[in-house]
Design a protein around this motif. Structure first.
Motif, PDB file in Angstrom:
ATOM      1  N   ASN A  18       0.447  -1.324   0.388  1.00  0.00           N
ATOM      2  CA  ASN A  18      -0.481   0.430   0.360  1.00  0.00           C
ATOM      3  C   ASN A  18       0.575   1.134  -0.364  1.00  0.00           C
ATOM      4  N   ILE A  19       1.819   1.148   0.375  1.00  0.00           N
ATOM      5  CA  ILE A  19       2.630   1.931   0.639  1.00  0.00           C
ATOM      6  C   ILE A  19       3.235   2.856  -0.683  1.00  0.00           C
ATOM      7  N   TYR A  20       3.846   1.732  -1.458  1.00  0.00           N
ATOM      8  CA  TYR A  20       4.470   1.552  -2.533  1.00  0.00           C
ATOM      9  C   TYR A  20       2.894   2.695  -3.899  1.00  0.00           C
ATOM     10  N   TYR A  21       1.724   1.578  -3.408  1.00  0.00           N
ATOM     11  CA  TYR A  21       1.096   2.382  -4.457  1.00  0.00           C
ATOM     12  C   TYR A  21       0.402   3.365  -4.353  1.00  0.00           C
ATOM     13  N   ASP A  22       0.416   3.934  -3.174  1.00  0.00           N
ATOM     14  CA  ASP A  22       0.772   5.134  -2.713  1.00  0.00           C
ATOM     15  C   ASP A  22       1.478   6.450  -3.478  1.00  0.00           C
ATOM     16  N   THR A  25       1.127   6.207  -6.703  1.00  0.00           N
ATOM     17  CA  THR A  25       0.148   7.439  -7.919  1.00  0.00           C
ATOM     18  C   THR A  25       0.720   8.335  -7.048  1.00  0.00           C
ATOM     19  N   ALA A  26       1.180   9.306  -6.177  1.00  0.00           N
ATOM     20  CA  ALA A  26       1.532  10.257  -6.615  1.00  0.00           C
ATOM     21  C   ALA A  26       2.534  11.128  -7.421  1.00  0.00           C
ATOM     22  N   VAL A  27       3.346   9.727  -7.826  1.00  0.00           N
ATOM     23  CA  VAL A  27       4.362  10.102  -8.455  1.00  0.00           C
ATOM     24  C   VAL A  27       3.687  10.522 -10.149  1.00  0.00           C
ATOM     25  N   PHE A  28       2.386   9.485 -10.135  1.00  0.00           N
ATOM     26  CA  PHE A  28       1.889   9.397 -11.667  1.00  0.00           C
ATOM     27  C   PHE A  28       1.165  10.991 -11.493  1.00  0.00           C
ATOM     28  N   GLU A  29       0.948  11.445 -10.780  1.00  0.00           N
ATOM     29  CA  GLU A  29       0.131  13.086 -10.922  1.00  0.00           C
ATOM     30  C   GLU A  29       0.673  14.030 -11.282  1.00  0.00           C
ATOM     31  N   GLN A  30       2.236  13.351  -9.958  1.00  0.00           N
ATOM     32  CA  GLN A  30       2.927  14.788 -10.479  1.00  0.00           C
ATOM     33  C   GLN A  30       3.733  14.887 -12.119  1.00  0.00           C
ATOM     34  N   TYR A  39      -0.240   9.939 -18.771  1.00  0.00           N
ATOM     35  CA  TYR A  39       0.388   8.639 -18.719  1.00  0.00           C
ATOM     36  C   TYR A  39      -0.512   8.024 -17.325  1.00  0.00           C
ATOM     37  N   VAL A  40      -0.823   7.062 -17.802  1.00  0.00           N
ATOM     38  CA  VAL A  40      -2.283   6.203 -17.097  1.00  0.00           C
ATOM     39  C   VAL A  40      -0.890   4.479 -16.467  1.00  0.00           C
ATOM     40  N   PRO A  41      -0.852   5.181 -15.440  1.00  0.00           N
ATOM     41  CA  PRO A  41      -0.838   3.817 -14.450  1.00  0.00           C
ATOM     42  C   PRO A  41      -1.052   2.074 -14.871  1.00  0.00           C
ATOM     43  N   GLU A  42      -0.403   1.191 -15.245  1.00  0.00           N
ATOM     44  CA  GLU A  42      -1.024  -0.429 -14.986  1.00  0.00           C
ATOM     45  C   GLU A  42      -0.313  -0.846 -14.161  1.00  0.00           C
ATOM     46  N   GLU A 108      10.266   7.997  -7.855  1.00  0.00           N
ATOM     47  CA  GLU A 108      10.319   9.563  -8.349  1.00  0.00           C
ATOM     48  C   GLU A 108      11.295   9.446  -9.729  1.00  0.00           C
ATOM     49  N   LEU A 109      11.835   8.624  -9.247  1.00  0.00           N
ATOM     50  CA  LEU A 109      13.377   8.620 -11.076  1.00  0.00           C
ATOM     51  C   LEU A 109      12.621   8.303 -12.055  1.00  0.00           C
ATOM     52  N   LEU A 110      10.932   7.413 -12.191  1.00  0.00           N
ATOM     53  CA  LEU A 110      10.151   7.733 -13.409  1.00  0.00           C
ATOM     54  C   LEU A 110      10.116   8.602 -13.541  1.00  0.00           C
ATOM     55  N   LEU A 111       9.879  10.572 -13.054  1.00  0.00           N
ATOM     56  CA  LEU A 111       9.458  11.493 -13.372  1.00  0.00           C
ATOM     57  C   LEU A 111      10.775  12.119 -14.823  1.00  0.00           C
ATOM     58  N   GLN A 112      12.178  11.225 -14.179  1.00  0.00           N
ATOM     59  CA  GLN A 112      13.406  11.168 -14.903  1.00  0.00           C
ATOM     60  C   GLN A 112      13.215  10.478 -16.463  1.00  0.00           C
ATOM     61  N   MET A 113      12.921   9.384 -16.284  1.00  0.00           N
ATOM     62  CA  MET A 113      13.266   8.429 -16.681  1.00  0.00           C
ATOM     63  C   MET A 113      11.891   8.530 -18.228  1.00  0.00           C
ATOM     64  N   VAL A 114      10.439   8.718 -17.568  1.00  0.00           N
ATOM     65  CA  VAL A 114       9.951   8.756 -18.570  1.00  0.00           C
ATOM     66  C   VAL A 114      10.386   9.913 -20.036  1.00  0.00           C
ATOM     67  N   PRO A 115      10.752  11.172 -20.007  1.00  0.00           N
ATOM     68  CA  PRO A 115      10.799  11.381 -21.106  1.00  0.00           C
ATOM     69  C   PRO A 115      11.967  11.367 -21.713  1.00  0.00           C
TER      70      PRO A 115
END
Ligand code: UDP
Ligand code: MG
Length: 313
Positions: A18-22, A25-30, A39-42, A108-115
Motif C-alpha cells: 500500500n505504501i508503494y501504491y500511494d 500514484t502520487a508520482v504519476f500525478e506529478q 500517463y496512466v499506470p497499469e 520518483e525516478l520515473l519523472l526523469q526516466m519517462v521523458p
C-alpha cells in the motif's frame, strides 16, 4: 494518453504494497503535471508464493482500483525472475517498468526516466545505485561477481545496476523474443542490446518488511548468471584437462626412466596417492561443471513454463 505498465514482484510484502501504491500514484500525478502527455499506470503485481497476507492486500487494492491495478498470483514461489516473466507476458503498456515494491527503487525516478524514453533517444533507462549500505562481505562478493562475469561473458553487465528500469515497447518486444526457461534477467537485458541510459540515485533502506535473499541464495543467483551467459567454465575444464594430461605424461616418462635406470625400490607411494587424489578432485570438479550445463539443457528441453498462475485479475 499513454499507459505505463509497472511490473512489481511481491514476496511476503504485506507491509509495503500500500505504501508503494500511494507513493507511485502520487508520482504519476506529478508526472502528468510536468508533461503534456497524460500517463496512466497499469500496475501488475505478481504475488510470488507469499506466505503472509500479500494476496489479500492485493485483492483489496485491485477491488478498490479495478481500472489500474492488476495482480497475478503464482501457485508457489517461483522466484523474482519468473515474476518478471509473468509481468512481461501480461504488460500491455506503451512503456514498461520493472521495480521492487519496497521503495528501494524510488518511483520518483520515473519523472526523469519517462521523458528520456519518450524522446526516443534511448529504448531503455536503467538505474545505478550509488551508495547502498551493504554489509562489507556482501559488497565484496558482489564486486567480485561482476568482475568475474564480465571477464567470462560476451555481454557487459554493470555493477550496482538495479533491475529497476523503464523500457519502450520495442525493447520489451525484444525481451519477449527470448523464450528461455532459465532466465537471468540482468543478463537478458544486457543481451538484447539497445543503448541504455543509466541514472544514478542514492540507495535507501526498505520502506518496511525484510529482504528475502540470503547470502546463499545470492550465490546461487550468481552461479545461474555465469552458467546462463557464459561457456568459459566448460573451456576452463577442457584446458585444465589438457594441461594436467600433459604434465602426467612427463611425470610418467620420469617414473619409467627412473625405474629403468635405477631399478624400482617401492618408494613414492605417498606421492602416487596424492597425485591420484588430486586428479580425481579435478575430474569431479570438471564433471560438476559439465553436469551444471547438462542440468540447464535438461530443464530447457522440457519446455516447462517459467511459472504457474493460480489467480489473476
Ligand atoms: N521477490 C520475489 N520473489 C522472491 C524474492 C523476492 O518476488 O523469491 C521480490 C520482493 O518482493 C521485492 C523484490 O523481489 O519486491 C526484491 O526483493 P528484496 O527487496 O528482498 O531484495 P533486495 O532489495 O534486498 O535486493
Ligand atoms: Mg529491496
Amino acid at each position: 494518453m499513454k499507459t505505463i505498465s509497472l511490473i512489481v514482484p511481491c514476496h511476503n510484502e504485506e507491509q509495503t504494497i500500500n505504501i508503494y501504491y500511494d507513493t507511485t500514484t502520487a508520482v504519476f500525478e506529478q508526472l502528468n503535471e510536468q508533461n503534456v502527455e497524460t500517463y496512466v499506470p497499469e500496475f501488475i503485481f505478481i504475488n510470488d508464493g507469499s506466505t503472509d497476507t500479500t494476496l489479500d492486500v492485493l485483492r483489496k487494492l485491485q477491488a478498490d482500483h479495478p481500472e489500474t491495478v492488476h495482480y497475478i498470483s503464482f501457485s508457489r514461489n517461483f522466484g523474482k525472475e519468473a515474476a518478471f516473466s509473468a509481468g512481461f507476458d501480461n504488460a500491455s503498456g506503451d512503456m514498461v517498468a520493472v521495480m521492487d515494491v519496497d521503495l528501494q527503487d524510488p518511483p520518483e525516478l520515473l519523472l526523469q526516466m519517462v521523458p528520456i524514453v519518450e524522446s526516443g533517444e534511448y529504448e531503455c533507462v536503467g538505474s545505478v545505485q550509488t551508495t547502498r549500505k551493504q554489509n562489507p562481505i556482501r559488497a565484496f562478493l558482489s564486486s567480485s561477481f561482476y568482475k568475474l562475469i564480465n571477464k567470462m561473458s560476451d555481454v557487459e553487465m554493470k555493477q550496482n545496476v538495479r533491475d529497476y528500469r523503464l523500457m519502450s515497447r520495442k525493447y520489451v518486444d525484444a525481451v519477449l523474443e527470448l523464450p528461455e526457461y532459465n532466465r537471468f534477467t540482468k543478463g537478458i537485458f544486457a543481451w538484447v542490446g539497445f543503448e541504455t541510459k543509466y541514472l544514478e540515485y542514492e540507495g535507501v533502506e526498505r520502506s518496511a518488511g525484510t529482504s528475502s535473499w540470503s547470502i546463499f541464495e545470492l550465490f546461487e543467483y550468481s552461479l545461474e548468471a555465469v552458467v546462463d551467459f557464459s561457456d568459459v567454465p566448460l573451456k576452463m575444464a577442457t584446458i585444465m584437462g589438457v594441461i594436467i594430461s600433459f604434465l602426467s605424461i612427463i611425470g610418467l616418462l620420469f617414473v619409467v626412466i627412473r625405474a629403468l635406470a635405477f631399478g624400482d625400490a617401492v618408494s613414492g607411494w605417498a606421492s602416487t596417492v596424492s597425485i591420484i587424489l588430486f586428479l580425481s578432485g579435478i575430474q569431479l570438479f570438471c564433471l560438476g561443471i559439465v553436469g551444471k550445463y547438462i542440468g540447464k539443457i535438461y530443464l530447457e528441453t522440457k519446455h516447462r513454463p517459467a511459472y504457474v498462475v493460480e489467480e489473476k485479475r
